[in-house]
Design a protein around this motif. Structure first.
Motif, PDB file in Angstrom:
ATOM      1  N   TYR A 117       0.830  -1.213   0.000  1.00 37.20           N
ATOM      2  CA  TYR A 117       0.000   0.000   0.000  1.00 37.20           C
ATOM      3  C   TYR A 117       0.861   1.258   0.000  1.00 37.20           C
ATOM      4  CZ  TYR A 117      -4.869  -1.539   0.548  1.00 37.20           C
ATOM      5  OH  TYR A 117      -6.134  -2.037   0.332  1.00 37.20           O
ATOM      6  N   SER A 118       1.855   1.283   0.860  1.00 40.89           N
ATOM      7  CA  SER A 118       2.678   2.489   1.000  1.00 40.89           C
ATOM      8  C   SER A 118       3.586   2.695  -0.202  1.00 40.89           C
ATOM      9  CB  SER A 118       3.497   2.401   2.283  1.00 40.89           C
ATOM     10  OG  SER A 118       2.644   2.317   3.401  1.00 40.89           O
ATOM     11  N   ALA A 119       3.975   1.606  -0.863  1.00 38.41           N
ATOM     12  CA  ALA A 119       4.736   1.741  -2.103  1.00 38.41           C
ATOM     13  C   ALA A 119       3.899   2.463  -3.156  1.00 38.41           C
ATOM     14  CB  ALA A 119       5.170   0.366  -2.619  1.00 38.41           C
ATOM     15  N   ASP A 157       7.374  17.171  -8.054  1.00 34.19           N
ATOM     16  CA  ASP A 157       8.783  17.318  -8.424  1.00 34.19           C
ATOM     17  C   ASP A 157       9.696  16.535  -7.490  1.00 34.19           C
ATOM     18  OD1 ASP A 157       8.573  18.778  -6.121  1.00 34.19           O
ATOM     19  OD2 ASP A 157       9.533  20.593  -6.900  1.00 34.19           O
ATOM     20  N   ILE A 158       9.128  15.604  -6.709  1.00 33.69           N
ATOM     21  CA  ILE A 158       9.911  14.775  -5.789  1.00 33.69           C
ATOM     22  C   ILE A 158      10.636  13.684  -6.560  1.00 33.69           C
ATOM     23  CG2 ILE A 158       9.800  13.214  -3.802  1.00 33.69           C
ATOM     24  CD1 ILE A 158       7.263  14.724  -2.926  1.00 33.69           C
ATOM     25  N   ASP A 159      11.953  13.668  -6.470  1.00 32.64           N
ATOM     26  CA  ASP A 159      12.759  12.666  -7.171  1.00 32.64           C
ATOM     27  C   ASP A 159      13.171  11.507  -6.276  1.00 32.64           C
ATOM     28  OD1 ASP A 159      12.736  14.024  -9.633  1.00 32.64           O
ATOM     29  OD2 ASP A 159      14.414  15.298  -9.004  1.00 32.64           O
ATOM     30  N   LYS A 160      13.195  11.744  -4.949  1.00 34.38           N
ATOM     31  CA  LYS A 160      13.596  10.691  -4.011  1.00 34.38           C
ATOM     32  C   LYS A 160      12.643  10.690  -2.818  1.00 34.38           C
ATOM     33  CE  LYS A 160      18.585  10.562  -4.979  1.00 34.38           C
ATOM     34  NZ  LYS A 160      18.584  11.475  -6.148  1.00 34.38           N
ATOM     35  N   GLY A 161      12.164   9.508  -2.465  1.00 37.74           N
ATOM     36  CA  GLY A 161      11.281   9.352  -1.315  1.00 37.74           C
ATOM     37  C   GLY A 161      11.727   8.182  -0.465  1.00 37.74           C
ATOM     38  N   LEU A 162      11.457   8.281   0.825  1.00 37.13           N
ATOM     39  CA  LEU A 162      11.879   7.252   1.768  1.00 37.13           C
ATOM     40  C   LEU A 162      10.657   6.649   2.457  1.00 37.13           C
ATOM     41  CD1 LEU A 162      14.453   5.970   3.006  1.00 37.13           C
ATOM     42  CD2 LEU A 162      14.368   7.755   4.764  1.00 37.13           C
ATOM     43  N   LEU A 163      10.518   5.343   2.355  1.00 41.82           N
ATOM     44  CA  LEU A 163       9.463   4.608   3.044  1.00 41.82           C
ATOM     45  C   LEU A 163      10.089   3.817   4.184  1.00 41.82           C
ATOM     46  CD1 LEU A 163       6.640   3.322   3.395  1.00 41.82           C
ATOM     47  CD2 LEU A 163       7.276   1.672   1.614  1.00 41.82           C
ATOM     48  N   ILE A 164       9.552   3.997   5.381  1.00 43.57           N
ATOM     49  CA  ILE A 164      10.007   3.233   6.542  1.00 43.57           C
ATOM     50  C   ILE A 164       8.826   2.412   7.059  1.00 43.57           C
ATOM     51  CG2 ILE A 164      10.876   3.364   8.906  1.00 43.57           C
ATOM     52  CD1 ILE A 164      12.364   5.907   8.141  1.00 43.57           C
ATOM     53  N   ILE A 207      13.152   1.793   2.738  1.00 44.61           N
ATOM     54  CA  ILE A 207      13.145   1.540   1.299  1.00 44.61           C
ATOM     55  C   ILE A 207      13.240   2.877   0.570  1.00 44.61           C
ATOM     56  CG2 ILE A 207      11.918   0.483  -0.636  1.00 44.61           C
ATOM     57  CD1 ILE A 207      10.844  -0.385   2.902  1.00 44.61           C
ATOM     58  N   LEU A 208      14.201   2.982  -0.325  1.00 43.15           N
ATOM     59  CA  LEU A 208      14.394   4.202  -1.102  1.00 43.15           C
ATOM     60  C   LEU A 208      13.694   4.067  -2.449  1.00 43.15           C
ATOM     61  CD1 LEU A 208      15.877   6.983  -1.354  1.00 43.15           C
ATOM     62  CD2 LEU A 208      17.752   5.711  -2.453  1.00 43.15           C
ATOM     63  N   PHE A 209      12.905   5.075  -2.799  1.00 42.30           N
ATOM     64  CA  PHE A 209      12.241   5.150  -4.096  1.00 42.30           C
ATOM     65  C   PHE A 209      12.814   6.340  -4.861  1.00 42.30           C
ATOM     66  CE2 PHE A 209       9.419   2.644  -1.598  1.00 42.30           C
ATOM     67  CZ  PHE A 209       8.648   1.879  -2.456  1.00 42.30           C
ATOM     68  N   GLU A 210      13.099   6.133  -6.156  1.00 39.40           N
ATOM     69  CA  GLU A 210      13.628   7.207  -6.985  1.00 39.40           C
ATOM     70  C   GLU A 210      12.918   7.228  -8.334  1.00 39.40           C
ATOM     71  OE1 GLU A 210      17.909   8.189  -6.894  1.00 39.40           O
ATOM     72  OE2 GLU A 210      18.173   6.219  -5.949  1.00 39.40           O
ATOM     73  N   LYS A 211      12.867   8.420  -8.925  1.00 40.35           N
ATOM     74  CA  LYS A 211      12.377   8.529 -10.286  1.00 40.35           C
ATOM     75  C   LYS A 211      13.446   8.010 -11.243  1.00 40.35           C
ATOM     76  CE  LYS A 211       8.967  12.250 -10.114  1.00 40.35           C
ATOM     77  NZ  LYS A 211       8.718  13.691 -10.344  1.00 40.35           N
ATOM     78  N   VAL A 212      13.079   7.015 -12.027  1.00 44.35           N
ATOM     79  CA  VAL A 212      13.983   6.398 -12.998  1.00 44.35           C
ATOM     80  C   VAL A 212      13.192   6.189 -14.280  1.00 44.35           C
ATOM     81  CG1 VAL A 212      15.366   4.372 -13.562  1.00 44.35           C
ATOM     82  CG2 VAL A 212      15.350   5.246 -11.219  1.00 44.35           C
ATOM     83  N   PRO A 213      13.667   6.700 -15.419  1.00 47.91           N
ATOM     84  CA  PRO A 213      12.903   6.546 -16.663  1.00 47.91           C
ATOM     85  C   PRO A 213      12.708   5.075 -17.033  1.00 47.91           C
ATOM     86  CG  PRO A 213      14.669   8.161 -16.912  1.00 47.91           C
ATOM     87  CD  PRO A 213      14.907   7.468 -15.602  1.00 47.91           C
ATOM     88  N   ASP A 214      11.536   4.782 -17.561  1.00 48.15           N
ATOM     89  CA  ASP A 214      11.242   3.468 -18.141  1.00 48.15           C
ATOM     90  C   ASP A 214      11.404   2.312 -17.161  1.00 48.15           C
ATOM     91  OD1 ASP A 214      10.788   4.717 -20.652  1.00 48.15           O
ATOM     92  OD2 ASP A 214      12.949   4.710 -21.044  1.00 48.15           O
ATOM     93  N   ASN A 215      10.976   2.499 -15.929  1.00 47.60           N
ATOM     94  CA  ASN A 215      10.948   1.388 -14.970  1.00 47.60           C
ATOM     95  C   ASN A 215       9.515   1.194 -14.496  1.00 47.60           C
ATOM     96  OD1 ASN A 215      12.654  -0.507 -13.138  1.00 47.60           O
ATOM     97  ND2 ASN A 215      11.148   0.418 -11.792  1.00 47.60           N
ATOM     98  N   LYS A 216       9.005  -0.001 -14.668  1.00 43.21           N
ATOM     99  CA  LYS A 216       7.607  -0.284 -14.364  1.00 43.21           C
ATOM    100  C   LYS A 216       7.435  -0.749 -12.921  1.00 43.21           C
ATOM    101  CE  LYS A 216       3.694  -3.088 -16.045  1.00 43.21           C
ATOM    102  NZ  LYS A 216       2.799  -1.975 -16.426  1.00 43.21           N
ATOM    103  N   LEU A 217       6.472  -0.166 -12.236  1.00 42.83           N
ATOM    104  CA  LEU A 217       6.058  -0.586 -10.900  1.00 42.83           C
ATOM    105  C   LEU A 217       4.538  -0.563 -10.891  1.00 42.83           C
ATOM    106  CD1 LEU A 217       7.596   0.589  -7.530  1.00 42.83           C
ATOM    107  CD2 LEU A 217       5.133   0.417  -7.804  1.00 42.83           C
ATOM    108  N   SER A 218       3.926  -1.710 -10.746  1.00 41.69           N
ATOM    109  CA  SER A 218       2.464  -1.780 -10.838  1.00 41.69           C
ATOM    110  C   SER A 218       1.921  -2.752  -9.802  1.00 41.69           C
ATOM    111  CB  SER A 218       2.032  -2.227 -12.246  1.00 41.69           C
ATOM    112  OG  SER A 218       2.470  -3.558 -12.500  1.00 41.69           O
TER     113      SER A 218
END
Length: 369
Positions: free
Chosen positions: A125-127, A138-145, A172-183
Motif C-alpha cells: 500500500y505504502s509503495a 517534483d519529488i525525485d527521491k522518497g523514503l518509506l520506513i 526503502i528508497l524510491f527514486e524517479k527512474v525513466p522506463d521502470n515499471k512498478l504496478s
C-alpha cells in the motif's frame, strides 16, 4: 480492486534492522510443554523471533535502517522530499511518528512526512502511495520506513501468538527512474476487521480493564493484546490472495514464469505452502525468513528481501512479485524489478531514542521549534 501503474518509479535501496534480543521457541518448553512447542514449530515454521527492549520501538528499528540506507547509497538528505512511516506500532498517539523520524534523520523542511496506519499489507500500500506522490510532483527521491513491534502486543500466556510474532524495521528508497515499471493491485475487506484486532487503547475503547481473560481458544489475553481468528485469516489468505495475484498477472499478461521471485508476507509456513500450491510456484522462487524472524507484519517483505539477497555478491536485477496480506482485512500485490546491488544485509541494533521518552512536564517543556 484498485490497479496502479507507474513507469518512472524504482526501488533503489532496501535495508532492514532487527533487535539483538533473540527468543527461541525452545525457550517456551517450560511454559507450554515441549510437545506443544514442537507441534507449533512444525506447523508455523517459526523457530525463533527477535524482540525489542522495553523502550525500543518500531521507529528506532526503522531509523537505524534508514541511516544505514542513506549512508550506503550516499544520499544527500536534502534530496529526500517525502517520508512515509507505515505501521501500527507508532511512538505516540500524536504526533505522527514520521515527524519524529524526520527530526532524527535531519531531513529538509521541504519534505512531506506522514504516517500510514496499516499492518501486513503496509509495504505494498505504502509503495503505491509514495510512488503516486512522487509521480505527480517534483519529488525525485522518497523514503518509506515500515516496522512493527508485534511481540509487545501479545499476552505472554497466549501460546497461539507469543512464539509467532517478531519485531523488525526496514527502510526503502524510491527514486524517479525513466522506463521502470512498478504496478500492482490493492484490496480490502472491512467485514473482517475483527479477524485481527487489538480492541483497547484507541479512542473507541480508551481505558477498559487490563485484566487477563480466558478466551474460547483456551488462551489468556487482555483487551490490549492482539487477537487473531486463525481460521478466518487462513480462509481469507488462501482464497483471496491467490485470486488477486492471478487477476494481477492476467491484467499484466504475465504468468508465474515471468517472475524470478515471489516475496510474500511471512504469515506462517503452512500458508506459504498453500500459496505455492495454488499459484503453482516452485518453493525455490518463494524465499522464507519467518523461521528466524517470525511474522514481522509490515516489515516482512523488505526483511525477506534483505534476508534472501542482502549478502549475495550477485548484481543481478530480478523481476519480483511482492504481496502483503492480513490485518484489516487488507491485501495487495505489486510487480517490479529490483537489483540485488540495492539490497543490503540485515543488521542488529539495541539503540533507542532516549529524548523521546517523556514522563514529566520538565521532559516535555522547552522544546525548540
Amino acid at each position: 480492486m484498485s490497479y496502479f501503474n507507474f513507469n518512472n518509479i524504482k526501488i533503489t535501496g532496501v535495508t532492514c534492522a532487527v533487535p539483538k534480543n533473540k527468543i527461541r521457541a525452545t525457550d517456551y518448553y517450560d511454559r507450554f510443554g515441549q510437545d506443544y512447542v514442537e507441534q507449533f514449530v512444525k506447523m508455523t515454521g517459526v523457530e525463533e523471533i527477535r524482540k525489542t527492549e522495553p523502550h525500543q520501538t518500531a521507529s528506532d528499528l526503522g531509523y537505524a535502517a534508514a541511516e544505514e540506507l542513506l549512508q550506503k547509497k550516499g544520499i544527500n538528505r536534502k534530496d529526500i522530499k517525502a517520508l512515509i512511516f507505515s505501521a501500527h506500532s507508532t511512538d505516540y498517539r500524536r504526533p505522527a511518528t514520521a515527524c519524529v523520524l524526520h527530526k532524527r534523520l535531519h531531513l529538509d523542511r521541504n519534505c512531506a512526512a506522514f504516517d500510514v496506519n496499516l499492518g501486513c499489507s503496509a509495504f505494498v500500500y505504502s509503495a503505491q502511495i509514495i510512488s503516486a506522490l512522487m509521480a505527480n510532483s517534483d519529488i525525485d527521491k522518497g523514503l518509506l520506513i515500515v516496522g512493527e513491534t508485534m511481540s509487545r502486543m501479545v499476552h505472554p500466556e497466549d501460546k497461539s501468538s507469543v512464539m509467532l510474532f517478531g519485531d523488525a524495521g526496514a527502510a526503502i528508497l524510491f527514486e524517479k527512474v525513466p522506463d521502470n515499471k512498478l504496478s500492482g493491485m490493492l484490496c480490502s475487506e472491512g467485514e473482517g476487521y475483527k479477524a485481527i484486532i487489538a480492541p483497547a487503547g484507541g479512542f473507541r475503547n480508551l481505558k477498559p480493564t487490563e485484566e487477563a481473560m480466558l478466551f474460547s481458544d483456551g488462551n489468556k489475553r487482555t483487551l490490549y493484546n492482539t487477537w487473531m481468528d486463525g481460521a478466518k485469516v487462513f480462509e481469507f489468505t488462501i482464497r483471496d490472495v491467490p485470486q488477486t495475484i492471478k487477476h494481477y498477472m492476467e491484467y499484466e499478461n504475465t504468468s508465474p514464469d515471468t517472475y524470478d521471485y515471489f516475496i510474500m508476507h511471512q504469515a506462517n509456513k503452512y500458508i506459504h505452502k498453500q500459496l505455492q500450491k495454488r499459484l503453482k510456484i516452485s518453493p525455490n522462487k518463494m524465499p522464507l525468513s519467518l523461521d528466524r524472524y517470525g511474522n514481522t507484519s509490515a516489515a516482512a517483505i523488505p526483511l525477506t528481501l534483505c534476508d534472501a539477497f542482502g549478502t549475495t555478491e550477485a548484481k543481478a536485477e530480478y523481476q519480483m512479485l511482492l504481496s502483503g496480506f492480513g490485518v484489516g482485512l487488507s491485501w495487495g500485490v505489486m510487480g517490479t524489478t529490483i537489483s540485488c546491488a540495492d539490497i543490503y544485509p540485515i543488521f542488529e541494533t539495541e539503540e533507542y531514542f532516549m529524548e523521546g521518552i517523556i514522563n514529566s512536564p520538565e521532559e516535555w517543556e522547552g522544546t525548540d521549534v
